[in-house]
Design an enzyme around this catalytic site. Structure first.
Site, PDB file in Angstrom:
ATOM      1  CB  SER A  63      -0.948   0.013   1.205  1.00  0.00           C
ATOM      2  OG  SER A  63      -0.228   0.158   2.414  1.00  0.00           O
ATOM      3  CE  LYS A 123      -2.861   2.148   4.893  1.00  0.00           C
ATOM      4  NZ  LYS A 123      -2.798   1.307   3.674  1.00  0.00           N
ATOM      5  CB  SER A 231      -3.768   2.493   0.062  1.00  0.00           C
ATOM      6  OG  SER A 231      -3.702   2.913   1.407  1.00  0.00           O
TER       7      SER A 231
END
Length: 283
Positions: A63, A123, A231
């Site tokens: 991701s 992230k 993602s």
């Protein structure tokens, strides 16, 4: 007299031998005790180090490509944002809220505890409290201003199973046969604070390429993966597997540097380590 003397000597030898066995047993017992204490101390030190300073993290998914690859191994800076109950293993820190709190900056690569499933995710922080975030036709918009993207050379990788889970990459030039060249369109995105990073695009018609406006609530951040079409991030509600807004309390730390990276399905297979990713700084 000889018989008595022999008996006395045998008795003394028996006592001496018993004393030696007892001493040996005591030494072994003390040795085992010292070993156990050493292990306990080592675990305590490792636990304190992991809680207060740096936590190891291994990248299991794609991701965050191409910033982070499957198999990257890094340490998370636990001092970056302060500490919450999630800073301890199993979220066992005995306090609520956050101490020594510092908000992340836009562009930080943050590790956080998922708000519902207790897994650790990684992230990029895109939105801070009060920001309005939207995506239109694949372009990120922050507080009404489109974030500029400069196209660059595509990201290229082999179409083959990756990591211990054997995931196959998604390709913008699909279909691709086994072992073929898998491409993803790539651009350099520059956030309002000047942080630039690569983002990947696989499909111009992905579900999250057009979103409603998200207003980041107080005490939360908005996160996205750099591999935008691969993602499950703050663009997706938790009810369908996304993370929604991430509470600041759930932030574990900031990822600053890859230590090493394994292209194989096991970190211990040192012959699969990628030579270009040793101590690689992240941006």
């Amino acid at each position: 007299m000889r018989h008595k003397g022999a008996t006395g000597e045998g008795h003394r030898d028996f006592l001496a031998d018993g004393a030696k066995r007892m001493a040996s047993y005591k030494a072994k017992k003390e040795g085992i005790g010292e070993t156990i204490k050493t292990i306990v101390y080592a675990l305590l030190i490792a636990g304190v180090f992991r809680t207060l300073f740096f936590q190891p993290f291994w990248i299991p998914s794609g991701s965050m490509k191409d910033t982070l690859l499957i198999g990257d191994f890094l340490f998370v800076n636990k001092m970056a944002y302060g500490y919450s109950r999630h800073s301890c293993p199993f979220s066992m820190c005995p306090f609520s809220g956050r101490i020594f709190e510092t908000l992340p900056e836009r562009g930080d690569i943050a590790v956080f505890r998922h708000p519902t499933n207790d897994a650790d995710f990684i992230k990029r922080v895109i939105g801070l409290p009060g920001d309005v975030i939207q995506v239109q036709d694949g372009q990120l918009i922050i507080n009404g201003t489109p974030v500029p993207q400069e196209p660059t050379a595509p990201f290229v990788e082999a179409f083959e199973p990756q990591g211990p889970l054997g995931h196959l990459p998604r390709c913008s030039n699909a279909p691709v046969g086994a072992g073929g060249i898998c491409e993803k369109d790539r651009a350099i995105e520059t956030l309002p604070n000047g942080v630039s990073h690569a983002v990947l695009n696989i499909d111009d018609r992905s579900f999250a390429d057009n979103t409603p406006e998200f207003t980041v609530p107080e005490g939360h951040v908005f996160v996205m993966g750099d591999n935008r079409d691969n993602s499950q991030d703050s663009r997706f509600p938790r009810s369908i597997g996304g993370v929604g807004f991430v509470p600041v309390e759930n932030l574990l730390g900031r990822a600053d540097r890859v230590i090493f990276s394994s292209a194989g399905d096991r970190m211990v297979y040192f012959w699969t380590w990628r030579s270009d990713r040793f101590f690689r700084a992240l941006q």
